[in-house]
Write a protein that holds these residues in place. Structure first.
Motif, PDB file in Angstrom:
ATOM      1  N   PRO A 158      -2.141  18.807  27.650  1.00 32.30           N
ATOM      2  CA  PRO A 158      -0.712  18.469  27.668  1.00 32.30           C
ATOM      3  C   PRO A 158       0.035  19.328  28.671  1.00 32.30           C
ATOM      4  CG  PRO A 158      -1.513  18.555  25.419  1.00 32.30           C
ATOM      5  CD  PRO A 158      -2.632  19.037  26.281  1.00 32.30           C
ATOM      6  N   LEU A 159       0.821  18.708  29.513  1.00 30.84           N
ATOM      7  CA  LEU A 159       1.408  19.367  30.683  1.00 30.84           C
ATOM      8  C   LEU A 159       2.468  20.389  30.297  1.00 30.84           C
ATOM      9  CD1 LEU A 159       2.245  17.579  33.974  1.00 30.84           C
ATOM     10  CD2 LEU A 159       3.915  19.119  32.976  1.00 30.84           C
ATOM     11  N   THR A 160       2.427  21.531  30.970  1.00 30.99           N
ATOM     12  CA  THR A 160       3.459  22.558  30.835  1.00 30.99           C
ATOM     13  C   THR A 160       3.944  22.933  32.237  1.00 30.99           C
ATOM     14  OG1 THR A 160       1.769  24.298  30.854  1.00 30.99           O
ATOM     15  CG2 THR A 160       2.523  23.522  28.702  1.00 30.99           C
ATOM     16  N   ILE A 161       5.206  23.356  32.327  1.00 29.77           N
ATOM     17  CA  ILE A 161       5.776  23.625  33.656  1.00 29.77           C
ATOM     18  C   ILE A 161       5.878  25.102  33.987  1.00 29.77           C
ATOM     19  CG2 ILE A 161       7.090  21.462  33.583  1.00 29.77           C
ATOM     20  CD1 ILE A 161       9.609  23.285  33.173  1.00 29.77           C
ATOM     21  N   ALA A 162       5.713  25.987  32.987  1.00 24.60           N
ATOM     22  CA  ALA A 162       5.859  27.419  33.267  1.00 24.60           C
ATOM     23  C   ALA A 162       5.214  28.221  32.150  1.00 24.60           C
ATOM     24  CB  ALA A 162       7.334  27.796  33.398  1.00 24.60           C
ATOM     25  N   HIS A 163       4.875  29.479  32.459  1.00 24.32           N
ATOM     26  CA  HIS A 163       4.291  30.375  31.469  1.00 24.32           C
ATOM     27  C   HIS A 163       5.048  31.695  31.447  1.00 24.32           C
ATOM     28  CE1 HIS A 163       1.632  33.701  30.197  1.00 24.32           C
ATOM     29  NE2 HIS A 163       1.297  32.852  29.253  1.00 24.32           N
ATOM     30  N   PHE A 164       5.244  32.231  30.241  1.00 18.73           N
ATOM     31  CA  PHE A 164       5.930  33.506  30.079  1.00 18.73           C
ATOM     32  C   PHE A 164       5.173  34.344  29.052  1.00 18.73           C
ATOM     33  CE2 PHE A 164       8.933  30.175  31.109  1.00 18.73           C
ATOM     34  CZ  PHE A 164       9.545  30.678  32.244  1.00 18.73           C
ATOM     35  N   ALA A 165       5.200  35.648  29.236  1.00 18.96           N
ATOM     36  CA  ALA A 165       4.504  36.540  28.309  1.00 18.96           C
ATOM     37  C   ALA A 165       5.243  36.644  26.982  1.00 18.96           C
ATOM     38  CB  ALA A 165       4.342  37.923  28.930  1.00 18.96           C
TER      39      ALA A 165
END
Length: 278
Positions: free
Chosen positions: A130-137
């Motif tokens: 499933p698509l995600t646009i960004a990652h954060f800790a």
């Protein structure tokens, strides 16, 4: 009419044409009408509904619809075939608005330099997570990112640590929200139901070892691994060039709790409706 309502109306037009093609046995046309939903999904899951709304405002209705020159540089592509079908429908239908939206949907993708990314999504969506646009800790990082943008992409899935969240923004009142989404847990349950956890999976003592191995052996898009004796579900986020790792037992427990809450909400709604009818 909101951009979401506009997309719904255009989608209904495509569905009606799909049904007509199916009844008359026009399989290629049927396939192309189905593809319109995939292009619409691409715009939606990447959080670009408001950007598309702005694009539509820049291209008011004309007797002959504008067609991006980018599309004609990709001979034989699905998008090019679909555009030819949409132009034919534009000439045939009295109500030009829904088909015009579908035409500009392809133009928007082409003119914003997303042709290859969208074609990849349409052709390979079943092979990707499933698509995600960004990652954060951390959630704090995600909220700072969202607040720092004049108009965040919305609605769109993001990752905070290993978990999926929905980041939403409403242009009408400039409100912004980030809330947990249980997107990957059903995939884990379905994978276990379908094939079970393999008796032998790559085993590691630490997460760092697992991540290093996955960089060289990417999941396609999912894989089970073992870390310190516990099973994890590895998910390959190709667009972000990273994997997330989901503890299987904890994920299944979270999914059951989530299903329980949904059932309780639905039951309460039914009881309220019954009370109003009495």
């Amino acid at each position: 009419m909101s951009i979401y309502d506009t997309l719904i109306v255009a989608g209904r037009f495509a569905s009606e044409r799909w049904r007509a093609a199916r009844l008359e046995g026009r399989e290629e046309e049927q396939r192309l009408w189905q593809q319109t939903h995939m292009y619409s999904n691409f715009i939606s899951v990447t959080g670009q509904a408001y950007l598309f709304e702005d694009y539509l405002e820049q291209h008011p209705p004309t007797p002959r619809p504008y067609v991006s020159s980018v599309l004609w540089t990709h001979q034989g592509s699905t998008a090019q075939k679909l555009m030819a079908l949409l132009l034919k429908a534009f000439d045939e239908t009295p109500d030009k608005q829904p088909v015009s939206v579908l035409i500009h949907m392809l133009n928007f993708i082409a003119d914003t330099g997303q042709f290859e990314a969208c074609e990849d999504y349409v052709d390979n969506r079943l092979d990707y997570a499933p698509l995600t646009i960004a990652h954060f800790a951390t959630r704090e990082e995600a909220e700072a990112w969202q607040k720092g943008l004049a108009e965040p992409l919305s609605p769109a899935n993001i990752l905070i640590g290993d978990d999926y969240y929905m980041a939403s923004y409403f242009r009408e009142d400039n409100t912004r929200h980030i809330y947990r989404e249980y997107v990957i847990e059903p995939y884990i349950a379905e994978e276990i139901k379908a094939t079970g956890i393999p008796p032998k999976v790559p085993a590691f003592e630490t997460r760092a070892e697992a991540e290093s191995w996955l960089e060289q052996h990417p999941a396609h898009p999912f894989a089970f691994v073992s870390i310190a004796g516990e099973h994890y579900f590895a998910v390959n986020h190709k667009r972000l060039k990273r994997h997330t790792l989901h503890h299987v037992a904890s994920s299944l427990a979270v999914l059951e709790e989530w299903k329980k809450r949904i059932a309780e909400i639905e039951k309460a709604g039914e009881e309220e409706a019954e009370a109003e009818d009495e």
